[in-house]
Write a protein that holds these residues in place. Structure first.
Motif, PDB file in Angstrom:
ATOM      1  N   GLY A 260     -26.405  18.819  -6.176  1.00 37.89           N
ATOM      2  CA  GLY A 260     -25.994  18.979  -4.787  1.00 37.89           C
ATOM      3  C   GLY A 260     -26.638  20.184  -4.161  1.00 37.89           C
ATOM      4  N   GLU A 261     -26.012  20.669  -3.109  1.00 37.29           N
ATOM      5  CA  GLU A 261     -26.652  21.771  -2.398  1.00 37.29           C
ATOM      6  C   GLU A 261     -25.607  22.754  -1.900  1.00 37.29           C
ATOM      7  OE1 GLU A 261     -27.951  18.693   0.019  1.00 37.29           O
ATOM      8  OE2 GLU A 261     -27.018  19.511   1.811  1.00 37.29           O
TER       9      GLU A 261
ATOM     10  N   ASP B  18     -30.784  19.561  -8.660  1.00 36.56           N
ATOM     11  CA  ASP B  18     -30.770  18.166  -9.097  1.00 36.56           C
ATOM     12  C   ASP B  18     -30.089  18.051 -10.452  1.00 36.56           C
ATOM     13  OD1 ASP B  18     -32.677  19.445 -10.521  1.00 36.56           O
ATOM     14  OD2 ASP B  18     -34.250  17.956 -10.259  1.00 36.56           O
ATOM     15  N   GLY B  19     -29.320  19.066 -10.819  1.00 34.10           N
ATOM     16  CA  GLY B  19     -28.567  18.980 -12.062  1.00 34.10           C
ATOM     17  C   GLY B  19     -29.369  19.351 -13.289  1.00 34.10           C
TER      18      GLY B  19
ATOM     19  N   PRO C 182     -34.090  24.902 -10.366  1.00 32.46           N
ATOM     20  CA  PRO C 182     -33.631  24.512  -9.033  1.00 32.46           C
ATOM     21  C   PRO C 182     -34.548  23.424  -8.463  1.00 32.46           C
ATOM     22  CG  PRO C 182     -33.917  26.894  -9.191  1.00 32.46           C
ATOM     23  CD  PRO C 182     -34.492  26.310 -10.427  1.00 32.46           C
ATOM     24  N   TYR C 183     -33.987  22.607  -7.599  1.00 34.03           N
ATOM     25  CA  TYR C 183     -34.819  21.591  -6.958  1.00 34.03           C
ATOM     26  C   TYR C 183     -35.511  22.173  -5.737  1.00 34.03           C
ATOM     27  CZ  TYR C 183     -36.222  17.131  -4.991  1.00 34.03           C
ATOM     28  OH  TYR C 183     -36.968  16.106  -4.503  1.00 34.03           O
TER      29      TYR C 183
ATOM     30  N   ASP D  60     -23.794  15.729  -2.710  1.00 33.47           N
ATOM     31  CA  ASP D  60     -23.313  15.370  -4.039  1.00 33.47           C
ATOM     32  C   ASP D  60     -22.232  16.312  -4.554  1.00 33.47           C
ATOM     33  OD1 ASP D  60     -24.866  13.180  -4.196  1.00 33.47           O
ATOM     34  OD2 ASP D  60     -26.565  14.202  -5.139  1.00 33.47           O
ATOM     35  N   ASN D  61     -22.253  17.559  -4.068  1.00 33.09           N
ATOM     36  CA  ASN D  61     -21.189  18.453  -4.515  1.00 33.09           C
ATOM     37  C   ASN D  61     -20.174  18.721  -3.409  1.00 33.09           C
ATOM     38  OD1 ASN D  61     -22.999  19.864  -3.042  1.00 33.09           O
ATOM     39  ND2 ASN D  61     -22.977  21.680  -4.320  1.00 33.09           N
TER      40      ASN D  61
END
Ligand code: SF4
Lengths: 397, 198, 220
Positions: free
Chosen positions: A328-329, A348-349, A353-354, C40-41
């Motif tokens: 997430g972000e 992106d998990g 970092p993405y 997503d979070n």
């Protein structure tokens, strides 16, 4: 760029002057393409990127903790604050998932505030010193540098570096305070306060200096907001906004930060939001930082609270969380000496970092340059640049 | 070659060569260009400050390259900046000296691996005399580098026979940092960088 | 001498903070094409169709209850390697807004396909967007329509490619000087597993051949 501007001769000929990227008054490698009509500036277009070091791309290539040293290089004049901004952002990202949330040790939180405020002092010292140097007063600059050495000595004992500290880490700080640090900081502050009185006598109340700054490059509050000014530049225009007080992170909420704002300090000729106000706001912030450090030293819990840390640092154990951070972000803003330092972090998990995006105060400050410099004298350009306290790697990253 | 002659009275007379005399003067008045791009520049600034005070070595900052003998490349040089550095170097009068301060100027430093825009070593554009490692080098390291440079300046011959390649510090006599490769200004060839486009 | 509110500045008006749901409701009531989403979070944001962005931005700035007077950040990223569901190769442009009048935040996002990445400029709404958008164009290659001065800001004018795209190929040389040192090998950044087959955005223009000392420069 200014090359597409028609050169009209309205009673005189326009002249185009290339200021920088090598110019002692641009604080690094900023380039301004100045067009002037006699001594009056008709346009000044900044040209950036001479120090674009692709730090944001590097953020996508290295692992989470490995990016901390690069944040030092985003803003080396206040590297502690730059570390802090990134680490707080990553901690907030980890906190969006209960399984990865980390609890920063209380003592580390207090140490963070102490070092960040010390660094704010030394950064503002460079700012006010360099501004007076640009206006021809070399001695105050040397006084500023001499005091900065005092801060550097403390940091050097603390983490072994004078400039790029890499001290604040994700989940805490690298090391505990060294023995005798508290006394050192207190004695530094005591002599520093005396020294600032001398500094103020030397430059702040100097009539020539004040008259050169008063009423120059006045920015109204609405303009400052529209152009995204942050930090002392925004407060110089009278906008009462400080992230440390209004959206506190760490333990700033407990300290009750007081926020100085511009009030037309230059007196009769001064206006709210002129160069002198920005200068004074920085000096007042130095005083406030001194107060905050003293307050934080009182809050410092005893070292016995030190957690048993596997890596020997003074920090929460984040190794596992950073191998699989939440997807997430997050966007987090902190208050650095040059204003908001905000990170947008996309994860992106994975362990890298993405996307890491760093929003800095100097970059947006440059967006108002062209507008501000229309119609001022050529010699006032250095005043304006100095009053914004820009640091070039912060612009270009 | 310097000799002291006592002509009898109390006066002392030195005999020396013109070259040595000039080199002595140059060595003790290394005016440096006030040129800083990045973090190392702050250390350069502090080296000029009251504690380290390089003025005592005869080093005074000059704002324009035309008055400078020494260029201290303090900080990262990007591809965009590199041609400007070359221009500045060309504007300095001979003999000119270059000290590359910090890992970035030496080899790209922390940015050499993943950065797309950083020049990996300023010696791709201009010849370098002394390389100082560190990120950033401490002021003491900078002063050490300058002392090594003074050694070179002392050996420099203006009218006599010059070194073939006066600008390359060989690894052995450069105790404070390894020499990453031969200075490669010759490679520039036809694509030699242009001056600033107005 | 602290925080004495300067006279006549409405920026210090007492706060009347709205939460994200209320803001979203208000915006969607005026612009039904806008969608309220969350990342997503769980970070909420508004997804705005590119064509609508200027109108939405004007509403966000001018509506008395919203009053987003400052654009705190404008940035973007490339989704092509992001493990999104469904996989996408789009580019995201994100606007981070803040209201000094009401002290609330909002994140607005626009998603555009990478082959035709074009978003109308909001530099007429927030002056600072001028700079942010130039940066996004330079580094990510999103074109901002009707931008007053859409030029590269960080990289030189003759730079090739947009570095923050995930399929960016590192330069082998610039201005005739090789990018790598003699003997230095290029180590490609650790590549996360690709999500979608992303077509290259712009065909890489031919580069001058690197000089002999070019080392083994290899594009990732
Ligand atoms: S060597 Fe280190 S300190 Fe010096 S400019 Fe490079 S990154 Fe900054």
């Amino acid at each position: 760029m200014s090359s597409d501007l028609a050169i009209e001769s309205a009673g005189g000929e326009r002249m185009r002057i290339n200021m920088g990227p090598h110019h002692p008054a641009t604080h690094g490698v900023l380039r301004l393409i100045v067009e002037c009509d006699g001594e009056i500036v008709s346009s000044a277009t900044p040209d950036h990127g001479y120090l674009h070091r692709s730090i944001e791309k590097i953020g996508e290539c290295v692992e989470w903790p490995m990016f901390v040293p690069y944040t030092d290089r985003v803003d080396y004049v206040c590297a502690m604050n730059a570390n802090l901004a990134y680490c707080v952002a990553v901690e907030k990202l980890l906190a969006t998932d209960k399984t990865t949330a980390v609890q920063v040790p209380r003592r580390a939180e207090v140490i963070r505030v102490i070092v960040a405020e010390l660094n704010r002092i030394s950064s503002h010292l460079v700012a006010v010193g360099a501004m007076s140097m640009d206006l021809g007063a070399y001695t105050p600059f040397l006084h500023g540098i001499a005091q900065r050495e005092g801060v550097n000595d403390i940091f050097e004992k603390l983490c072994g570096q004078r400039l790029t500290y890499n001290y604040i880490t994700i989940g805490g700080v690298g090391f505990d305070l060294h023995t005798g640090a508290v006394e050192e900081i207190e004695s530094f502050l005591a002599q520093f306060e005396k020294e600032m009185i001398r500094f103020n006598k030397l430059i702040t109340t100097n009539t020539i200096f004040r008259d050169r700054c008063a009423g120059i490059a006045v920015i109204s509050a609405a303009e400052a907001v529209a152009y995204g000014l942050v930090g002392p530049n925004l407060r110089g225009s009278g906008v009462d906004w400080d992230i440390r007080r209004d959206e506190p992170y760490g333990i700033y909420g407990e300290l009750g930060v007081r926020v100085p704002v511009g009030q037309g300090y230059a007196g009769r000729t001064g206006k709210v939001g002129d160069c002198y106000d920005r200068f004074i706001v920085r000096l007042l912030e130095i005083n406030e930082s001194v107060r905050l450090i003293r307050a934080a030293l009182k809050l410092l819990p005893p070292a016995a609270e030190k957690p048993a840390d596997p890596v020997g640092g003074f920090q929460a154990d984040v190794a596992k969380a950073l191998r699989k951070p939440p997807k997430g972000e997050i966007r987090v803003r902190t208050e650095a000496p040059r204003g908001e330092m905000g990170y947008v972090i996309v994860s992106d998990g994975t362990k890298t970092p993405y996307r890491v995006r760093c929003r800095t105060g100097s970059f947006t400050a440059c967006s108002i340059f062209n507008k501000l410099m229309k119609g001022i004298f050529l010699a006032d350009i250095v005043t304006v640049i100095g009053s914004f306290d820009i640091v070039v790697p912060e612009i270009d990253r | 070659m310097t000799e002291i002659i006592k002509p009898g009275n109390d006066e002392q007379v030195f005999t020396t060569t013109v070259d040595e005399f000039l080199a002595w003067g140059k060595e003790n008045s290394l005016f440096y260009l006030l040129f800083a791009t990045a973090c190392c520049g702050i250390e350069l600034m502090q080296t000029g400050g009251p504690r380290y005070d390089v003025d005592r070595l005869g080093m005074i900052p000059r704002a324009t390259p035309r008055q400078a003998d020494l260029m201290i490349i303090a900080g990262t040089i990007t591809h965009k900046m590199a041609s400007r550095v070359r221009t500045l170097w060309e504007q300095m009068t001979e003999p000119r000296w270059v000290v590359s301060m910090g890992s970035c100027a030496n080899s790209g430093g922390p940015f050499s691996k993943y950065s797309y825009s950083v020049l990996n070593g300023v010696d791709k554009y201009i010849p370098v005399d002394v390389y100082i490692p560190g990120c950033p080098p401490r002021p003491e390291a900078l002063i050490d580098g300058v002392m090594a440079l003074r050694e070179r300046v002392r050996k420099y011959r203006t009218v006599g026979i010059r070194d073939k390649d006066p600008h390359v510090v060989q690894g052995a006599d450069c105790a404070f940092g390894s020499h990453p490769g031969k200075a490669s200004s010759l490679e520039l060839g036809a694509s030699s960088p242009q001056g600033p486009k107005a | 001498m602290t925080s004495a509110a300067p006279a006549g500045s409405e920026l210090q008006a007492p706060s009347s903070k709205l939460d994200n749901a209320a803001i979203a409701e208000r915006v969607i009531a005026a612009h039904p094409t806008v969608a309220a989403r969350s990342s997503d979070n769980g970070q909420p944001y508004l997804l705005v169709p590119p064509a609508e962005i200027v109108r939405v931005a004007t509403l966000l700035r001018d509506d008395a209850a919203l009053r987003f007077d400052s654009l705190m950040d404008l940035t973007g990223w490339d989704l092509s390697k992001y493990p999104a569901t469904p996989p996408s190769s789009d580019l995201v442009v994100a606007y981070f807004l803040h209201s000094l009048a009401h002290r609330h935040h909002l994140t607005v996002k626009v998603q555009v396909p990478r082959e035709a990445a074009e978003v109308p400029t909001v530099s007429g709404v927030w002056a600072v967007a001028n700079y942010f958008e130039r940066e996004v164009w330079d580094l990510l290659g999103v074109r901002f329509a009707e931008h007053p001065n859409l030029k590269r800001i960080m990289t030189p004018d003759d730079w090739i490619g947009h570095p923050l795209r995930k399929d960016y190929a590192y330069p082998q040389s610039y201005n005739g000087v090789a990018h790598l040192r003699e003997g230095q090998r290029f180590e490609p950044p650790p590549a996360p597993k690709p999500a979608a087959a992303a077509p290259p955005a712009a065909p890489p223009a031919p580069r001058p051949p690197p000089p002999a000392s070019g080392g083994g420069a290899a594009a990732p």
